[in-house]
Design an enzyme around this catalytic site. Structure first.
Site, PDB file in Angstrom:
ATOM      1  N   ASP A  42      47.345  42.853  49.984  1.00 13.59           N
ATOM      2  CA  ASP A  42      47.901  43.399  51.219  1.00 13.59           C
ATOM      3  C   ASP A  42      48.947  44.482  50.905  1.00 13.59           C
ATOM      4  O   ASP A  42      48.901  45.600  51.434  1.00 13.59           O
ATOM      5  CB  ASP A  42      48.554  42.227  51.972  1.00 13.59           C
ATOM      6  CG  ASP A  42      48.642  42.451  53.465  1.00 13.59           C
ATOM      7  OD1 ASP A  42      48.152  43.483  53.938  1.00 13.59           O
ATOM      8  OD2 ASP A  42      49.209  41.582  54.150  1.00 13.59           O
ATOM      9  N   SER A 129      41.925  34.724  49.537  1.00 15.50           N
ATOM     10  CA  SER A 129      42.589  33.391  49.510  1.00 15.50           C
ATOM     11  C   SER A 129      42.876  32.822  48.123  1.00 15.50           C
ATOM     12  O   SER A 129      43.493  31.759  48.033  1.00 15.50           O
ATOM     13  CB  SER A 129      41.800  32.330  50.306  1.00 15.50           C
ATOM     14  OG  SER A 129      42.019  32.466  51.683  1.00 15.50           O
ATOM     15  N   TYR A 133      47.401  32.244  48.437  1.00 16.29           N
ATOM     16  CA  TYR A 133      46.918  31.173  49.317  1.00 16.29           C
ATOM     17  C   TYR A 133      46.310  29.997  48.555  1.00 16.29           C
ATOM     18  O   TYR A 133      45.970  28.983  49.154  1.00 16.29           O
ATOM     19  CB  TYR A 133      45.933  31.721  50.350  1.00 16.29           C
ATOM     20  CG  TYR A 133      46.610  32.417  51.523  1.00 16.29           C
ATOM     21  CD1 TYR A 133      47.990  32.605  51.548  1.00 16.29           C
ATOM     22  CD2 TYR A 133      45.879  32.871  52.614  1.00 16.29           C
ATOM     23  CE1 TYR A 133      48.619  33.233  52.616  1.00 16.29           C
ATOM     24  CE2 TYR A 133      46.496  33.501  53.695  1.00 16.29           C
ATOM     25  CZ  TYR A 133      47.865  33.673  53.686  1.00 16.29           C
ATOM     26  OH  TYR A 133      48.481  34.296  54.753  1.00 16.29           O
TER      27      TYR A 133
HETATM   28  P1  ADP Z   1      45.597  35.633  49.353  1.00 20.30           P
HETATM   29  O1  ADP Z   1      46.954  35.639  50.022  1.00 20.30           O
HETATM   30  O2  ADP Z   1      44.442  35.740  50.352  1.00 20.30           O
HETATM   31  O3  ADP Z   1      45.448  34.539  48.367  1.00 20.30           O
HETATM   32  P2  ADP Z   1      46.312  37.670  47.345  1.00 20.30           P
HETATM   33  O4  ADP Z   1      46.478  39.101  47.657  1.00 20.30           O
HETATM   34  O5  ADP Z   1      47.528  36.871  47.016  1.00 20.30           O
HETATM   35  O6  ADP Z   1      45.509  37.043  48.601  1.00 20.30           O
HETATM   36  O7  ADP Z   1      45.286  37.498  46.141  1.00 20.30           O
HETATM   37  C1  ADP Z   1      43.886  37.538  46.263  1.00 20.30           C
HETATM   38  C2  ADP Z   1      43.273  37.929  44.926  1.00 20.30           C
HETATM   39  O8  ADP Z   1      43.361  39.351  44.786  1.00 20.30           O
HETATM   40  C3  ADP Z   1      43.958  37.362  43.702  1.00 20.30           C
HETATM   41  O9  ADP Z   1      42.962  36.929  42.808  1.00 20.30           O
HETATM   42  C4  ADP Z   1      44.721  38.553  43.111  1.00 20.30           C
HETATM   43  O10 ADP Z   1      44.807  38.478  41.700  1.00 20.30           O
HETATM   44  C5  ADP Z   1      43.844  39.703  43.498  1.00 20.30           C
HETATM   45  N1  ADP Z   1      44.499  41.035  43.583  1.00 20.30           N
HETATM   46  C6  ADP Z   1      45.819  41.337  43.667  1.00 20.30           C
HETATM   47  N2  ADP Z   1      45.996  42.675  43.763  1.00 20.30           N
HETATM   48  C7  ADP Z   1      44.755  43.238  43.746  1.00 20.30           C
HETATM   49  C8  ADP Z   1      44.257  44.573  43.801  1.00 20.30           C
HETATM   50  N3  ADP Z   1      45.083  45.633  43.888  1.00 20.30           N
HETATM   51  N4  ADP Z   1      42.908  44.765  43.759  1.00 20.30           N
HETATM   52  C9  ADP Z   1      42.053  43.712  43.685  1.00 20.30           C
HETATM   53  N5  ADP Z   1      42.466  42.421  43.632  1.00 20.30           N
HETATM   54  C10 ADP Z   1      43.791  42.182  43.645  1.00 20.30           C
END
Ligand code: ADP
Length: 178
Positions: A42, A129, A133
């Site tokens: 995000d 997630s 999450y």
């Molecule tokens: P959630 O809150 O839905 O769990 P997160 O953003 O915390 O979502 O993480 C979801 C996944 O995305 C994790 O495996 C994280 O390592 C990964 N992630 C974080 N930043 C990026 C990025 N810039 N591009 C792709 N994946 C990412």
């Protein structure tokens, strides 16, 4: 490093990378219910895409309130290569007894429905997630594959669905099922 597989007339792709750099028509944001930004995917999307995305998210919130888990909303892509961002809210993992599997499936499916309604042909998903999450990634990746494959088998206009995972460890979990 990427893997490809055909499902009906679409290509499924698995790659390691940064979701904000994808050249698909849409990228999916692992948003939270407030739609007002957060950490992880995000934060990265809002940083790279600029303020117009947050402005559109604010308008959605004003009109429709919070976005519940499993649902999705679409905005423009701001400064990203992608023309659209589909913001979906995955479930927070509570041990598996609170409908998390179904809600995660809904998050993928509703994002694809929204994409199809906007005539989007190529879309990239992060691993929804499985970061903050806390959803176990082996279980989440199976739901991601099953839901997307099921959708593509039903006459969808999508040409490519790309799974973009961040770490090598996550890539290996996804690749095992791909
Ligand atoms: P959630 O809150 O839905 O769990 P997160 O953003 O915390 O979502 O993480 C979801 C996944 O995305 C994790 O495996 C994280 O390592 C990964 N992630 C974080 N930043 C990026 C990025 N810039 N591009 C792709 N994946 C990412």
């Amino acid at each position: 490093m990427s893997l490809h597989r055909q499902v009906s007339s679409a290509t499924l792709t698995l790659c390691r990378g940064d979701i904000t750099e994808q050249d698909t028509e849409a990228i999916v944001n692992a948003a939270n219910s407030t739609l007002l930004g957060g950490g992880g995917v995000d934060g990265a999307i809002h940083r790279a895409g600029g303020p117009s995305i947050l402005e559109e998210c604010r308008k959605f919130r004003e009109q429709r309130g919070e976005c519940p888990a499993g649902e999705s909303v679409i905005t423009g892509g701001g400064n990203l290569k992608a023309r659209f961002v589909i913001h979906t809210v995955g479930p927070v993992w509570h041990g598996g007894g609170r409908g998390e599997d179904e809600l995660l499936g809904n998050a993928y499916r509703n994002s694809l429905i929204l994409a199809a309604a906007h005539h989007i042909r190529t879309i990239a998903f992060p691993s929804i997630s499985t970061g903050a999450y806390g959803f176990p990634i082996d279980r989440a990746s199976r739901i991601a594959f099953d839901t997307v494959s099921g959708f593509l088998k039903n006459d969808s206009p999508l040409e490519e669905v790309r799974f973009v995972v961040y770490s090598q460890e996550d890539y290996e979990v996804y690749a095992f099922l791909f």
